[in-house]
Scaffold this motif. Sequence first.
Motif, PDB file in Angstrom:
ATOM      1  N   ILE A 199       0.877  -1.168   0.000  1.00  0.00           N
ATOM      2  CA  ILE A 199       0.000   0.000   0.000  1.00  0.00           C
ATOM      3  C   ILE A 199       0.913   1.216   0.000  1.00  0.00           C
ATOM      4  O   ILE A 199       1.666   1.440   0.952  1.00  0.00           O
TER       5      ILE A 199
ATOM      6  N   HIS B 268      -1.655  -1.918  -3.939  1.00  0.00           N
ATOM      7  CA  HIS B 268      -2.834  -1.053  -3.970  1.00  0.00           C
ATOM      8  C   HIS B 268      -2.336   0.382  -4.126  1.00  0.00           C
ATOM      9  O   HIS B 268      -1.675   0.908  -3.229  1.00  0.00           O
TER      10      HIS B 268
ATOM     11  N   HIS C  54      -8.510   5.072   1.998  1.00  0.00           N
ATOM     12  CA  HIS C  54      -9.184   3.849   1.555  1.00  0.00           C
ATOM     13  C   HIS C  54      -9.353   2.933   2.755  1.00  0.00           C
ATOM     14  O   HIS C  54      -8.472   2.852   3.602  1.00  0.00           O
TER      15      HIS C  54
ATOM     16  N   PHE D 253      -9.440  -0.694   4.166  1.00  0.00           N
ATOM     17  CA  PHE D 253      -9.034  -2.091   3.952  1.00  0.00           C
ATOM     18  C   PHE D 253      -9.704  -2.936   5.047  1.00  0.00           C
ATOM     19  O   PHE D 253     -10.351  -2.391   5.941  1.00  0.00           O
TER      20      PHE D 253
END
Length: 225
Positions: free
Chosen positions: A70, A87, A95, A97
Amino acid sequence: MKLRYFSHSAFQITTDSGKRILIDPFLDGNPTSTVKAADVDAEFIILTHAHGDHIGDAFSIAKRCNSLFICVNELADYCASKGFNAHNMHIGGGHTFDFGHVKFTIAHHGSMTPDNQYAGEPSGVVLSIDGKKLYHTGDTGLFYDMKLIGEMNELDYMLLPIGDNFTMGITDAVKAVELANPKIAIPMHYNTFPVINADPQLFKKKVELIGKNCKIMEFGQEIDL
Ligand code: NI
Ligand code: MN
């Protein structure tokens, strides 16, 4: 959640549900780490930027654990170009997760990879996990928007560099704590190499003088947050 400090800027978070997230896992080449990369597992690896002391052992761990990277777009693309799952995110974006929420912030620094590839902007990251907010600033100089990051997030923990030379030193880091106003400041990125030697006890003393709290984590220590 649990927070484990390997030294330098390398941390591991283990969530209440057992998910493991590494941040900037610089272990085998790190003279102050008591842990080797082969002994660390993670489903997720967050990189704040591409410098060797932050990518560290991320690729060997990700290969063994099939971890998801990430990071900001260009660095995520770099990880993907090496065959890893990534990602892509970017500064200002958040975001959710399955372990919690990740939002990238600015950091004033550089981000060339060890093999001289462009890796986008360096970053910091605000994590919201198990009801707590944790801000890992990455490598950065002091910037006034830390006040905004603090106002928008009501931070429980701020992990910030104090080693000077490449990042904030103690004086600027104390100001950063004042601006971001976390419940607890945790110093990082010091004493790994002689050029970034700094006294965490002095930092703690100065943080307490402005009425804030500081927790010095031992290298290798894990604490409950
Ligand atoms: Ni760096
Ligand atoms: Mn660094």
